[in-house]
Design a protein around this motif. Sequence first.
Motif, PDB file in Angstrom:
ATOM      1  N   THR A  25     -30.931 -19.547 -29.718  1.00 36.81           N
ATOM      2  CA  THR A  25     -32.255 -19.046 -30.097  1.00 36.81           C
ATOM      3  C   THR A  25     -32.362 -18.872 -31.604  1.00 36.81           C
ATOM      4  O   THR A  25     -33.371 -19.247 -32.224  1.00 36.81           O
ATOM      5  CB  THR A  25     -32.530 -17.704 -29.388  1.00 36.81           C
ATOM      6  N   ARG A  26     -31.312 -18.334 -32.213  1.00 37.08           N
ATOM      7  CA  ARG A  26     -31.317 -18.141 -33.673  1.00 37.08           C
ATOM      8  C   ARG A  26     -31.391 -19.478 -34.397  1.00 37.08           C
ATOM      9  O   ARG A  26     -32.152 -19.637 -35.362  1.00 37.08           O
ATOM     10  CB  ARG A  26     -30.050 -17.366 -34.078  1.00 37.08           C
ATOM     11  N   LYS A  27     -30.616 -20.458 -33.933  1.00 39.26           N
ATOM     12  CA  LYS A  27     -30.594 -21.763 -34.589  1.00 39.26           C
ATOM     13  C   LYS A  27     -31.930 -22.493 -34.440  1.00 39.26           C
ATOM     14  O   LYS A  27     -32.422 -23.125 -35.379  1.00 39.26           O
ATOM     15  CB  LYS A  27     -29.464 -22.617 -34.017  1.00 39.26           C
ATOM     16  N   LEU A  28     -32.533 -22.411 -33.240  1.00 41.47           N
ATOM     17  CA  LEU A  28     -33.817 -23.065 -33.034  1.00 41.47           C
ATOM     18  C   LEU A  28     -34.908 -22.420 -33.890  1.00 41.47           C
ATOM     19  O   LEU A  28     -35.772 -23.102 -34.443  1.00 41.47           O
ATOM     20  CB  LEU A  28     -34.201 -23.004 -31.554  1.00 41.47           C
ATOM     21  N   THR A  29     -34.846 -21.091 -33.991  1.00 39.41           N
ATOM     22  CA  THR A  29     -35.815 -20.381 -34.825  1.00 39.41           C
ATOM     23  C   THR A  29     -35.663 -20.784 -36.285  1.00 39.41           C
ATOM     24  O   THR A  29     -36.655 -21.047 -36.978  1.00 39.41           O
ATOM     25  CB  THR A  29     -35.631 -18.863 -34.668  1.00 39.41           C
ATOM     26  N   LYS A  30     -34.427 -20.875 -36.751  1.00 38.12           N
ATOM     27  CA  LYS A  30     -34.169 -21.224 -38.146  1.00 38.12           C
ATOM     28  C   LYS A  30     -34.648 -22.634 -38.475  1.00 38.12           C
ATOM     29  O   LYS A  30     -35.193 -22.885 -39.562  1.00 38.12           O
ATOM     30  CB  LYS A  30     -32.668 -21.099 -38.436  1.00 38.12           C
ATOM     31  N   LYS A  31     -34.473 -23.554 -37.526  1.00 45.50           N
ATOM     32  CA  LYS A  31     -34.742 -24.960 -37.827  1.00 45.50           C
ATOM     33  C   LYS A  31     -36.097 -25.462 -37.338  1.00 45.50           C
ATOM     34  O   LYS A  31     -36.560 -26.513 -37.792  1.00 45.50           O
ATOM     35  CB  LYS A  31     -33.624 -25.828 -37.226  1.00 45.50           C
ATOM     36  N   LEU A  32     -36.750 -24.700 -36.438  1.00 49.03           N
ATOM     37  CA  LEU A  32     -37.974 -25.243 -35.844  1.00 49.03           C
ATOM     38  C   LEU A  32     -39.146 -24.268 -35.817  1.00 49.03           C
ATOM     39  O   LEU A  32     -40.191 -24.615 -35.270  1.00 49.03           O
ATOM     40  CB  LEU A  32     -37.688 -25.730 -34.413  1.00 49.03           C
ATOM     41  N   SER A  33     -38.974 -23.075 -36.361  1.00 48.68           N
ATOM     42  CA  SER A  33     -40.073 -22.111 -36.391  1.00 48.68           C
ATOM     43  C   SER A  33     -40.427 -21.775 -37.833  1.00 48.68           C
ATOM     44  O   SER A  33     -39.588 -21.873 -38.740  1.00 48.68           O
ATOM     45  CB  SER A  33     -39.706 -20.824 -35.649  1.00 48.68           C
ATOM     46  N   ALA A  34     -41.666 -21.361 -38.034  1.00 47.89           N
ATOM     47  CA  ALA A  34     -42.067 -20.896 -39.355  1.00 47.89           C
ATOM     48  C   ALA A  34     -41.313 -19.631 -39.700  1.00 47.89           C
ATOM     49  O   ALA A  34     -41.006 -18.813 -38.821  1.00 47.89           O
ATOM     50  CB  ALA A  34     -43.574 -20.646 -39.380  1.00 47.89           C
ATOM     51  N   ASN A  35     -40.998 -19.455 -40.957  1.00 48.58           N
ATOM     52  CA  ASN A  35     -40.292 -18.252 -41.382  1.00 48.58           C
ATOM     53  C   ASN A  35     -41.127 -17.020 -41.051  1.00 48.58           C
ATOM     54  O   ASN A  35     -42.281 -16.905 -41.451  1.00 48.58           O
ATOM     55  CB  ASN A  35     -40.028 -18.295 -42.886  1.00 48.58           C
ATOM     56  N   GLY A  36     -40.520 -16.117 -40.257  1.00 46.90           N
ATOM     57  CA  GLY A  36     -41.214 -14.895 -39.881  1.00 46.90           C
ATOM     58  C   GLY A  36     -42.267 -15.073 -38.808  1.00 46.90           C
ATOM     59  O   GLY A  36     -43.070 -14.176 -38.577  1.00 46.90           O
ATOM     60  N   ALA A  37     -42.271 -16.227 -38.127  1.00 52.34           N
ATOM     61  CA  ALA A  37     -43.278 -16.465 -37.093  1.00 52.34           C
ATOM     62  C   ALA A  37     -43.112 -15.479 -35.945  1.00 52.34           C
ATOM     63  O   ALA A  37     -42.004 -15.161 -35.535  1.00 52.34           O
ATOM     64  CB  ALA A  37     -43.175 -17.893 -36.565  1.00 52.34           C
ATOM     65  N   SER A  38     -44.240 -15.005 -35.398  1.00 50.94           N
ATOM     66  CA  SER A  38     -44.177 -14.011 -34.335  1.00 50.94           C
ATOM     67  C   SER A  38     -43.620 -14.592 -33.047  1.00 50.94           C
ATOM     68  O   SER A  38     -43.104 -13.867 -32.202  1.00 50.94           O
ATOM     69  CB  SER A  38     -45.575 -13.444 -34.074  1.00 50.94           C
ATOM     70  N   ASP A  39     -43.734 -15.925 -32.864  1.00 52.02           N
ATOM     71  CA  ASP A  39     -43.237 -16.546 -31.639  1.00 52.02           C
ATOM     72  C   ASP A  39     -41.854 -17.152 -31.827  1.00 52.02           C
ATOM     73  O   ASP A  39     -41.396 -17.950 -31.022  1.00 52.02           O
ATOM     74  CB  ASP A  39     -44.208 -17.632 -31.161  1.00 52.02           C
ATOM     75  N   ALA A  40     -41.181 -16.750 -32.906  1.00 54.19           N
ATOM     76  CA  ALA A  40     -39.921 -17.396 -33.271  1.00 54.19           C
ATOM     77  C   ALA A  40     -38.868 -17.312 -32.181  1.00 54.19           C
ATOM     78  O   ALA A  40     -38.067 -18.221 -32.012  1.00 54.19           O
ATOM     79  CB  ALA A  40     -39.379 -16.777 -34.566  1.00 54.19           C
ATOM     80  N   SER A  41     -38.864 -16.213 -31.442  1.00 50.15           N
ATOM     81  CA  SER A  41     -37.794 -16.030 -30.456  1.00 50.15           C
ATOM     82  C   SER A  41     -38.173 -16.526 -29.067  1.00 50.15           C
ATOM     83  O   SER A  41     -37.401 -16.375 -28.130  1.00 50.15           O
ATOM     84  CB  SER A  41     -37.406 -14.546 -30.377  1.00 50.15           C
TER      85      SER A  41
END
Length: 217
Positions: free
Chosen positions: A109-125
Amino acid sequence: MGDDGRLHAIDDDDASSAHQLSYIDIYPLSNYYFGSKEPLLFKDETLSDRVLRMKSNYAAHGLRTCVEAVMLVELFKHPHLLLFQIRNSIFKLPGGRIRPNESDIDGLTRKLTKKLSANGASDASHWEVSECLGMWWRPDFETLLFPYLSTNVKGAKECTKLFLVKLPESRKFVVPKNLKLIAVPLCQIHENHKTYGPIISGIPQLLSKFSFNIIGT
């Protein structure tokens, strides 16, 4: 074969049960949105440098564990796998190495958030990490990864785990500028070791126990 030595037909109920498959819902690639963000920093190292780094990390933390995501979309009525393309010639699954004492799911989850989500995105997790599809092992620092661990190997150096990650109907992917996120048809990947390597090229076989439910086409 029965006690009398003759072959017997399989009952319809048994055959139906034997062929029941789990379903994966797959949505069209056009349902997803793509943006970009600052590039990731990659280590510029030789193979010998990498081996030295792996030995140092192993001495400090033990077995190196990597977790990678298998994510599917639909394009031209066929299932496609999402891959990172680096420098037009290297293909990787989204994911990476987990931290010591970090769980597989938390790490992925952390890696996907880092590489595929906007920084600080509310749906990151909001990543639906499902079952583990397979595990690959590196018995020594300089050897290839294998889809099994021999009984005579003591102290494997690396384990790579592939997890099915089920995508929602729609999502925005925000990709580092030095990576491309591409969709590749499973039929192109199947047993194409030369282009995609042994792990990625084996994914279609790992997915053979599923039935694809393509939605919205």
